[in-house]
Scaffold this active site. Structure first.
Site, PDB file in Angstrom:
ATOM      1  N   ASN A 183      40.311  50.327  43.258  1.00  0.00           N
ATOM      2  CA  ASN A 183      41.449  51.101  43.745  1.00  0.00           C
ATOM      3  C   ASN A 183      42.709  50.297  43.453  1.00  0.00           C
ATOM      4  OD1 ASN A 183      40.241  53.487  45.398  1.00  0.00           O
ATOM      5  ND2 ASN A 183      39.047  51.690  46.034  1.00  0.00           N
ATOM      6  N   GLU A 184      43.399  50.700  42.402  1.00  0.00           N
ATOM      7  CA  GLU A 184      44.556  49.954  41.925  1.00  0.00           C
ATOM      8  C   GLU A 184      45.799  50.233  42.772  1.00  0.00           C
ATOM      9  OE1 GLU A 184      43.978  47.678  40.035  1.00  0.00           O
ATOM     10  OE2 GLU A 184      43.103  48.176  38.097  1.00  0.00           O
ATOM     11  N   PRO A 185      46.857  49.415  42.617  1.00  0.00           N
ATOM     12  CA  PRO A 185      48.109  49.697  43.325  1.00  0.00           C
ATOM     13  C   PRO A 185      48.551  51.143  43.125  1.00  0.00           C
ATOM     14  CG  PRO A 185      48.238  47.569  42.262  1.00  0.00           C
ATOM     15  CD  PRO A 185      46.938  48.169  41.834  1.00  0.00           C
TER      16      PRO A 185
END
Length: 660
Positions: A183-185
């Protein structure tokens, strides 16, 4: 041994209320800035064993209740020791995994299940294949399905989790961007299992696994933030100083989509499991005097005074009583006297770290110098993990040692072959192909081998391990560059050693465990040279990285040899690599580098041509290694200047490892 040294450079400071671990009120006071419960361990091994023990307890309780234990498992270096300990518990203590159901957290998309970089393959080889978990109880994220069916698959994955009663314990690592799972920025706190686009930093860091960023995937399938938050327990593992900055933001900062891990502040049973290096930036570790009364020993006073200088933007000798009192350091004045007295002591301590004679200054009073004056000409071994770490990290000091007449040996611990691109191999093949005439039998053999290599490279897949012939050529390229760098530094040819430690020669980014053979090779060289000084790379950021393993091999070799009489005259100095510098309060020897010497250092780095102009393993920093080195060295010099020392162009810094 590494853990013992780590404690030296990462002193947490002792609170006067030492019973805070057992007193809920005091613990709440000490950890008041932390919004996620955080447990600090002395080492990654210690923390991993604690997590493995907790998992084992849940499995046993569920077994007694006749139920299933549901685990969410991540992969990577962070949880690898947890899986090793669970395997040990299975084989030695009879821990059974027959009642365990597993859901994998993430997988690249698209990727073949048997690809070297596949998370599914990784966890099978590191864990599942060694325990008795039923194959039907393992739920993989399928990265082979067509993209139009991914939503349907992810929805079914969520339903499977719900059908078995939810995840009892979720194991995670944390990325430098603050990602959990992948879950990326920008990820929403309500996100579920889905396909995601990977952040450029994540792809850059993954490039080493994929032999270059061009081969790194742009997408992945991952459990969502909400999926993770729905787990009954969450344990996040983080090791090494490389994770310190993002952990501070995650644990002490605000909840934000820019740091997905910060959503874990919402979870009622989440714990961050970290080692001392990873916890270094937390307030209770970095500035404990801002929380409660501490025991002011000399090391903590030095750390606090240098911190205060940077906070109030003053050199040491300009600090006042008020500066101390306004920043939680008034106890120092009560115990040790006025600010003036403390300032003078710290100023002198810092000034005494500076020396232009890293091998010791002959015929000088060495009472306050970091190195001994005798013997005037020392035998020195500079251990370099890869074939360029010597010049990148301590090239100025290396040049100075040679210039001052010491007998300098350079020992390259691994070949560094995987950091050489296929294009470089082809360039060298072109040269040798043009050079050989094809008339002799030897020429024909060379051409046949080259044809084999060319054919392999033309059809090579991103996850394919190089042929031995390719690895040999790549290794020879780095040998040639290292020899050129040493020649430039005027190190004698017979004093250049290529150790080729066996742990590294796996052909892939994933290395073999370090063994007795590695330690013996290092020990044999030390015994042969009988050095007065050893310089080694002190990068501790990754417990499983090449630098860390190479350092451990040196420490173990020293442990084997330390009873030898000649070892009593050997001092060990640790330098830092291209990523981090020693914190100013830890530095014990600072070697000033003049503008001319800095240019000579750059020229020595330039001899490593395969690592210039976009080296394969730059990590999350796109600057070239020479730029990082110069910026770091200039930054250290500026810091000394800001604290009131002389103004230098650049400074290389060292910490002493005391093994006796």
């Amino acid at each position: 041994m590494i853990e013992k040294f780590n404690q030296k450079i990462s002193p947490a400071g002792k609170f006067k209320n030492e019973g805070y671990h057992d007193d809920p009120y005091l613990r709440a006071l000490i950890t008041k800035h932390e919004k996620i419960s955080t447990k600090i361990y002395g080492s990654s091994t210690e923390g991993s064993k604690a997590v493995a023990s907790e998992i084992a307890s849940i499995i046993k309780i569920k077994e007694l209740e006749g139920g299933k234990c549901v685990l969410g498992l991540a992969v990577g270096s962070a949880p690898s020791e947890v899986y090793s300990e669970l395997i040990r518990l299975h084989k030695e203590d009879g821990l059974s995994f027959k009642n365990v159901i597993v859901f994998n957290v993430m997988e690249y998309y698209p990727i073949a299940p048997e690809a070297l970089q596949s998370f599914n393959r990784n966890i099978r080889e590191k864990f599942f294949n060694h325990v008795d978990i039923p194959e039907e109880n393992i739920n993989y994220l399928d990265s082979t399905i067509p993209q139009e069916r991914i939503y349907e698959f992810c929805h079914a994955y969520e339903e499977k989790i719900q059908k078995v009663g939810g995840i009892d314990m979720q194991i995670l690592g944390i990325g430098r961007t603050g990602h959990i799972g992948l879950n990326e920025p920008g990820s929403s706190g309500n996100s579920l299992t889905r396909i995601v686009s990977l952040d450029n930093i994540t792809r850059t860091e993954a490039a080493s696994d994929f032999f270059g960023i061009d081969n790194a995937p742009r997408k992945a399938i991952t459990m969502g933030v909400k999926t993770i938050l729905n787990a009954k327990r969450v344990r996040v593992l983080a090791w090494g100083e490389g994770k310190a900055a993002i952990l501070k933001k995650t644990i002490e900062g605000n909840i934000t989509e820019e740091i997905p891990a910060s959503f874990l502040q919402h979870h009622e049973n989440c714990k961050m499991i970290v080692d001392e290096a990873a916890a270094a930036d937390l307030i209770r570790v970095q500035t404990p005097w801002l929380i409660d009364s501490v025991v002011w020993d000399d090391r903590l006073i030095k750390k606090a005074v240098l911190w205060l200088c940077q906070k109030v933007n003053k050199p040491i000798l300009k600090l006042t009583d008020r500066d101390y009192n306004d920043n939680g350091m008034g106890d120092i004045l009560a115990e040790r006297g006025s600010a003036y007295q403390t300032n003078i002591r710290i100023f002198n301590e810092l000034q005494h770290t500076i020396t232009g004679w890293p091998g010791g200054k002959p015929n000088a009073d060495d009472t306050n110098r970091p190195e001994r004056k005798t013997p005037a000409k020392k035998r020195v071994i500079i251990f370099s993990p890869h074939p360029d770490d010597d010049v990148i990290s301590m090239g100025g000091t290396m040049l100075r040692l040679v210039d001052q007449g010491h007998e300098v040996h350079v020992a390259y611990q691994v070949s560094g072959s995987i950091a050489v691109s296929d294009d470089d191999v082809l360039r060298y093949l072109d040269f040798i192909g043009d050079y050989t005439t094809g008339l002799t039998e030897d020429d024909k053999k060379i051409r046949a081998e080259h044809d084999k290599v060319r054919k392999f490279l033309a059809n090579k897949k991103p996850d394919q391990i190089d042929l031995p012939e390719v690895r040999r050529i790549k290794g020879l390229i780095r040998v040639g560059e290292a020899k050129a760098g040493c020649r430039y530094a005027k190190v004698k040819d017979e004093n250049v050693h290529f150790l080729n430690l066996p742990f590294y020669e796996s052909g892939s980014v994933e290395k073999h465990p370090m063994g007795k053979a590695d330690v013996k090779i290092v020990a044999d060289l030390i015994k042969e040279v009988k050095p007065h000084q050893i310089f080694a790379a002190g990068d501790l950021s990754d417990p499983h990285g090449t630098h860390r393993v190479c350092l451990d091999a040196i420490f173990q070799a020293i442990d084997v040899l330390k009873k030898e009489e000649w070892m009593k005259d050997c001092w060990v100095w640790l330098y830092r690599g291209a990523w981090h510098e020693w914190e100013i309060h830890n530095i014990e020897m600072a070697v000033p580098i003049s503008p001319d010497e800095l240019m000579r250092k750059r020229n020595a780095i330039f001899k490593h041509q395969s690592q210039k102009d976009g080296a394969m393993f730059l990590g999350g920093d796109n600057r070239e290694f020479w730029q990082r080195a110069e910026d770091r060295n200039r930054g250290t010099a500026q810091l000394y200047n800001d604290l009131g020392m002389a103004e230098y162009e650049a400074v290389e810094a060292f910490v002493r490892y005391e093994f006796l």
